[in-house]
Design a protein around this motif. Structure first.
Motif, PDB file in Angstrom:
ATOM      1  N   CYS A  28      58.382  -5.231  32.991  1.00  0.00           N
ATOM      2  CA  CYS A  28      58.432  -4.652  31.656  1.00  0.00           C
ATOM      3  C   CYS A  28      59.061  -5.629  30.687  1.00  0.00           C
ATOM      4  N   PHE A  36      53.362   0.594  39.008  1.00  0.00           N
ATOM      5  CA  PHE A  36      52.158   0.670  38.174  1.00  0.00           C
ATOM      6  C   PHE A  36      51.312   1.825  38.683  1.00  0.00           C
ATOM      7  N   THR A 170      50.992   1.326  28.766  1.00  0.00           N
ATOM      8  CA  THR A 170      52.312   1.694  29.264  1.00  0.00           C
ATOM      9  C   THR A 170      53.409   0.793  28.710  1.00  0.00           C
ATOM     10  N   ASP A 183      56.532   3.401  33.745  1.00  0.00           N
ATOM     11  CA  ASP A 183      55.208   3.274  34.330  1.00  0.00           C
ATOM     12  C   ASP A 183      54.359   4.521  34.148  1.00  0.00           C
TER      13      ASP A 183
END
Length: 379
Positions: A28, A36, A170, A183
């Motif tokens: 991230c 994920f 995301t 996620d």
């Protein structure tokens, strides 16, 4: 032309997806890691608007007080909240990609409900569609329970994120929300796109070009609001399971050698290797010929929703490796004519339910058209 699926043991990636959900991690923007998610969505839109049925983007006027389209997962009030989110984004001139990000975020945070403070049942003092916290400066509890106000606050932060339109959904959502579960937003992207399409006249099938929302034109690395793009520009030659080639499980798109091939959507690389020919040889660094067998240099990718895309006949070793997370529009290889091929082209396949075998294959032309990334450059 491509003559058959890669010669390997066929696997059912539907089962693999569950393992990948736990095993795959993405880095991230804040430096942390998170799983994920590759959850397949159940159900979908049951009642598209007339605009969405008749053509992409003919109107982006959103009626927040009229009859709402039906979705199996959500009631009328929840879809009405989604309409408010979209209308606020439209009024603020946020591109439709932002509407998909916002709707998906609210789906995860609140189930599209304007939640009050729930004490120990939610995160601290989080309230509203986006579970924003008064203590962190988002606004008063009363303001944050106003769907229009809380949507506007979400968009104000989203548009300040550099390159947010090119990010996986995301990551863009996480840059705004700073969630403990960064996620979790990805699994809502497919249904959020359908909701945006139904409420805003096919807006999820648009791509922003020179600040204009253009329908069905996502290619050359430009990403449609749905999160998809055509892997290469060009028209389809040999089609999907034609009368003359009933086992042709994809389509062939002619292009010069070294044309860049891009990931059709954000996903995880499953396979990136040379496919053996009929003789069991791995000879992908030379031009192929009809009847040779094999996909040549090829890549398989797994995407949210259980979709798998396949890219065959690359001229050199792919630029990606198994397990790698690749963004939509990122270059994964170059057009060539390795394997069972009569000339330079990309053989492109789409599979459902994580099934990489012929059983899971669907027509890529209609699949990509429905996502605003037509393979022939036209609606």
């Amino acid at each position: 032309m491509e003559g058959g699926a890669p010669r390997r043991r066929q696997l059912r990636v539907g089962a693999l997806a569950a393992a990948l959900t736990a095993a795959f991690t993405l880095l991230c923007c804040t430096g942390g890691t998170a799983a994920f998610f590759l959850t397949e969505l159940s159900g979908g839109g049951d009642d598209l608007s007339p605009e969405a049925r008749s053509g992409c983007g003919r109107t982006h006027q959103v009626n927040v007080s009229g009859k709402m389209p039906r979705f199996a997962q959500y009631g009328d009030s929840q879809i009405r909240n989604a309409a408010v989110i979209i209308k606020v984004g439209s009024d603020m001139k946020v591109p439709p990609r932002g509407w998909v990000v916002a709707v998906a975020t609210a789906m995860q945070e609140s189930g599209l409900r304007s939640l009050p403070h729930l004490g120990s049942r939610n995160d601290h003092d989080s309230v509203g569609l986006f579970q924003q916290r008064p203590s962190q400066g988002w606004g008063s509890p009363e303001q944050l329970q106003d769907p229009a106000y809380t949507s506007r606050k979400f968009y104000e932060k989203l548009v300040k994120v550099p390159n947010w339109q090119q990010m996986p959904l995301t990551r863009a959502a996480q840059r705004v929300q700073v969630s403990a579960f960064p996620d979790a937003y990805a699994k809502h992207e497919e249904l959020a796109s359908k909701i945006v399409d139904a409420l805003a006249g096919g807006a999820a099938r648009t791509v922003q070009v020179a600040k204009q929302n253009i329908c069905n034109a996502a290619t050359r690395g430009q990403i449609a609001a749905s999160g998809w793009t055509a892997p290469i520009p060009g028209g389809v030659g040999s089609g999907f399971r034609t009368a003359s080639r009933p086992s042709h499980n994809g389509v062939d798109i002619g292009a010069p050698k070294h044309t860049l091939i891009r990931a059709a959507a954000t996903g995880r690389v499953l396979v990136a290797r040379c496919d053996p020919d009929h003789g069991g040889r791995r000879s992908c660094d030379v031009d192929g010929w009809p009847g040779k067998g094999g996909c040549g240099w090829f890549v398989d990718m797994l995407h949210v929703g259980g979709y798998v895309t396949r890219y065959c006949h690359m001229i050199v070793k792919p630029r990606v490796v198994p397990g790698q997370l690749v963004k939509a529009g990122e270059v994964i290889g170059e057009v060539g004519t390795s394997g069972n091929s009569s000339g330079p082209h990309l053989h492109f396949e789409v599979h459902l339910d994580g099934d990489r075998s012929s059983r899971g294959a669907v027509n890529p032309v209609s699949f990509m058209r429905d996502r605003g990334a037509p393979l022939n450059g036209k609606a």
